[in-house]
Design an enzyme around this catalytic site. Structure first.
Site, PDB file in Angstrom:
ATOM      1  N   GLY A  65      -6.013 -35.239 -10.088  1.00 41.32           N
ATOM      2  CA  GLY A  65      -7.368 -35.607 -10.487  1.00 41.32           C
ATOM      3  C   GLY A  65      -7.948 -34.500 -11.339  1.00 41.32           C
ATOM      4  O   GLY A  65      -7.495 -33.350 -11.263  1.00 41.32           O
ATOM      5  N   GLN A  70     -14.243 -29.492 -15.525  1.00 40.02           N
ATOM      6  CA  GLN A  70     -13.101 -28.588 -15.422  1.00 40.02           C
ATOM      7  C   GLN A  70     -12.508 -28.263 -16.789  1.00 40.02           C
ATOM      8  O   GLN A  70     -11.751 -27.304 -16.918  1.00 40.02           O
ATOM      9  CB  GLN A  70     -12.025 -29.157 -14.497  1.00 40.02           C
ATOM     10  CG  GLN A  70     -12.457 -29.157 -13.038  1.00 40.02           C
ATOM     11  CD  GLN A  70     -11.347 -29.666 -12.161  1.00 40.02           C
ATOM     12  OE1 GLN A  70     -11.190 -30.864 -11.970  1.00 40.02           O
ATOM     13  NE2 GLN A  70     -10.549 -28.739 -11.639  1.00 40.02           N
ATOM     14  N   CYS A 113      -6.843 -27.019  -6.080  1.00 44.24           N
ATOM     15  CA  CYS A 113      -7.711 -27.361  -7.211  1.00 44.24           C
ATOM     16  C   CYS A 113      -7.159 -26.692  -8.470  1.00 44.24           C
ATOM     17  O   CYS A 113      -6.741 -25.527  -8.420  1.00 44.24           O
ATOM     18  CB  CYS A 113      -9.131 -26.867  -6.936  1.00 44.24           C
ATOM     19  SG  CYS A 113     -10.306 -27.233  -8.238  1.00 44.24           S
ATOM     20  N   LEU A 114      -7.170 -27.418  -9.576  1.00 42.81           N
ATOM     21  CA  LEU A 114      -6.691 -26.847 -10.831  1.00 42.81           C
ATOM     22  C   LEU A 114      -7.554 -25.679 -11.288  1.00 42.81           C
ATOM     23  O   LEU A 114      -7.107 -24.844 -12.077  1.00 42.81           O
ATOM     24  CB  LEU A 114      -6.644 -27.919 -11.919  1.00 42.81           C
ATOM     25  CG  LEU A 114      -5.662 -29.062 -11.668  1.00 42.81           C
ATOM     26  CD1 LEU A 114      -5.702 -30.055 -12.823  1.00 42.81           C
ATOM     27  CD2 LEU A 114      -4.259 -28.553 -11.440  1.00 42.81           C
ATOM     28  N   HIS A 155     -13.083 -35.061  -3.636  1.00 44.21           N
ATOM     29  CA  HIS A 155     -12.918 -33.789  -4.346  1.00 44.21           C
ATOM     30  C   HIS A 155     -13.494 -33.886  -5.760  1.00 44.21           C
ATOM     31  O   HIS A 155     -14.265 -33.023  -6.187  1.00 44.21           O
ATOM     32  CB  HIS A 155     -11.419 -33.451  -4.385  1.00 44.21           C
ATOM     33  CG  HIS A 155     -11.071 -32.184  -5.076  1.00 44.21           C
ATOM     34  ND1 HIS A 155     -10.651 -31.062  -4.401  1.00 44.21           N
ATOM     35  CD2 HIS A 155     -11.037 -31.855  -6.397  1.00 44.21           C
ATOM     36  CE1 HIS A 155     -10.384 -30.094  -5.272  1.00 44.21           C
ATOM     37  NE2 HIS A 155     -10.612 -30.551  -6.494  1.00 44.21           N
ATOM     38  N   GLU A 156     -13.149 -34.959  -6.484  1.00 49.06           N
ATOM     39  CA  GLU A 156     -13.620 -35.093  -7.870  1.00 49.06           C
ATOM     40  C   GLU A 156     -15.120 -35.365  -7.926  1.00 49.06           C
ATOM     41  O   GLU A 156     -15.820 -34.832  -8.804  1.00 49.06           O
ATOM     42  CB  GLU A 156     -12.832 -36.181  -8.605  1.00 49.06           C
ATOM     43  CG  GLU A 156     -11.335 -35.922  -8.695  1.00 49.06           C
ATOM     44  CD  GLU A 156     -10.948 -34.542  -9.197  1.00 49.06           C
ATOM     45  OE1 GLU A 156     -11.679 -33.959 -10.024  1.00 49.06           O
ATOM     46  OE2 GLU A 156      -9.900 -34.029  -8.758  1.00 49.06           O
ATOM     47  N   HIS A 159     -16.852 -32.080  -7.560  1.00 42.49           N
ATOM     48  CA  HIS A 159     -16.843 -31.316  -8.816  1.00 42.49           C
ATOM     49  C   HIS A 159     -18.034 -31.704  -9.692  1.00 42.49           C
ATOM     50  O   HIS A 159     -18.704 -30.846 -10.260  1.00 42.49           O
ATOM     51  CB  HIS A 159     -15.562 -31.592  -9.620  1.00 42.49           C
ATOM     52  CG  HIS A 159     -14.459 -30.634  -9.353  1.00 42.49           C
ATOM     53  ND1 HIS A 159     -14.580 -29.269  -9.482  1.00 42.49           N
ATOM     54  CD2 HIS A 159     -13.173 -30.863  -8.967  1.00 42.49           C
ATOM     55  CE1 HIS A 159     -13.426 -28.698  -9.193  1.00 42.49           C
ATOM     56  NE2 HIS A 159     -12.555 -29.638  -8.865  1.00 42.49           N
TER      57      HIS A 159
END
Length: 195
Positions: A65, A70, A113-114, A155-156, A159
């Site tokens: 995702g 991000q 997480c990226l 999670h997204e 963000h």
């Protein structure tokens, strides 16, 4: 025979913003005009171009995702290509998503997480999630997830509200993850360069 393009195949891989970048800590703005140009890394594109670049970036960094902030775009958009616990693949995007429910058992599971590359922590999330939003063409959609996919949806959405999975950690898990982030090779960097 494949009739649709592979998501991200026409997008450009972008650098990923890392922990400490202010764009990750601020709530994202709603997309008000689905036809308005969008600026990504100083380049103008449209909403479809943004989504394509988000898919390309997510795949390049091996994510499941990715939220628009991000890659430095403070708009309420995210993409996903994520399995659930039964290994059913869920693929799509959401514009102006809203988490309408996070129910079921609270499960503490590994989450990464990226924007915090190489780190992972046992993070509590609801085992079921429902998100409502829109497609690129403005059609209203409702996405329901369970297990790992529910974790991804939550999670997204977090963000886009300016949050990270770190915000759900407490006690020693929170301290350990922050300490690992301070010691990470990318600590102090603003972006994770394109691979």
């Amino acid at each position: 025979m494949r009739r649709r393009a592979i998501p991200g195949s026409s997008g450009r891989v972008r650098p990923v913003r890392l922990l400490g970048d202010p764009v990750l800590a601020a709530p994202c703005a709603e997309v008000e005009d689905f036809t308005a140009p969008v600026e990504v890394d100083g380049e103008r594109t449209d909403l479809a171009g943004l989504v394509e670049s988000m898919f390309a970036t997510m795949y390049a960094f091996d994510g499941v995702g990715l939220a628009a902030n991000q890659i430095g775009v403070p708009l309420r958009v995210f993409v996903y290509d994520c399995p659930d616990d039964e290994d059913v693949r869920h693929l799509g995007h959401l514009v102006n998503p809203r988490l309408v429910s996070a129910d079921g058992l609270e499960v503490r599971g590994p989450e990464g997480c990226l924007s915090l590359p190489g780190l992972e922590a046992p993070t509590p999330r609801a085992d079921e999630a429902v998100v409502e939003g829109f497609t690129l063409d403005g059609a209203r959609v409702r996405v329901t997830g369970t297990g790992f996919f529910a974790r991804c949806l939550q999670h997204e959405c977090a963000h886009l509200d300016g949050g990270l999975y770190l915000d759900h950690l407490t006690g020693s898990a929170h301290r350990r993850t922050l300490r690992a982030a301070r010691r990470a090779p990318w600590a102090g960097a603003a972006v994770r360069p394109v691979p």
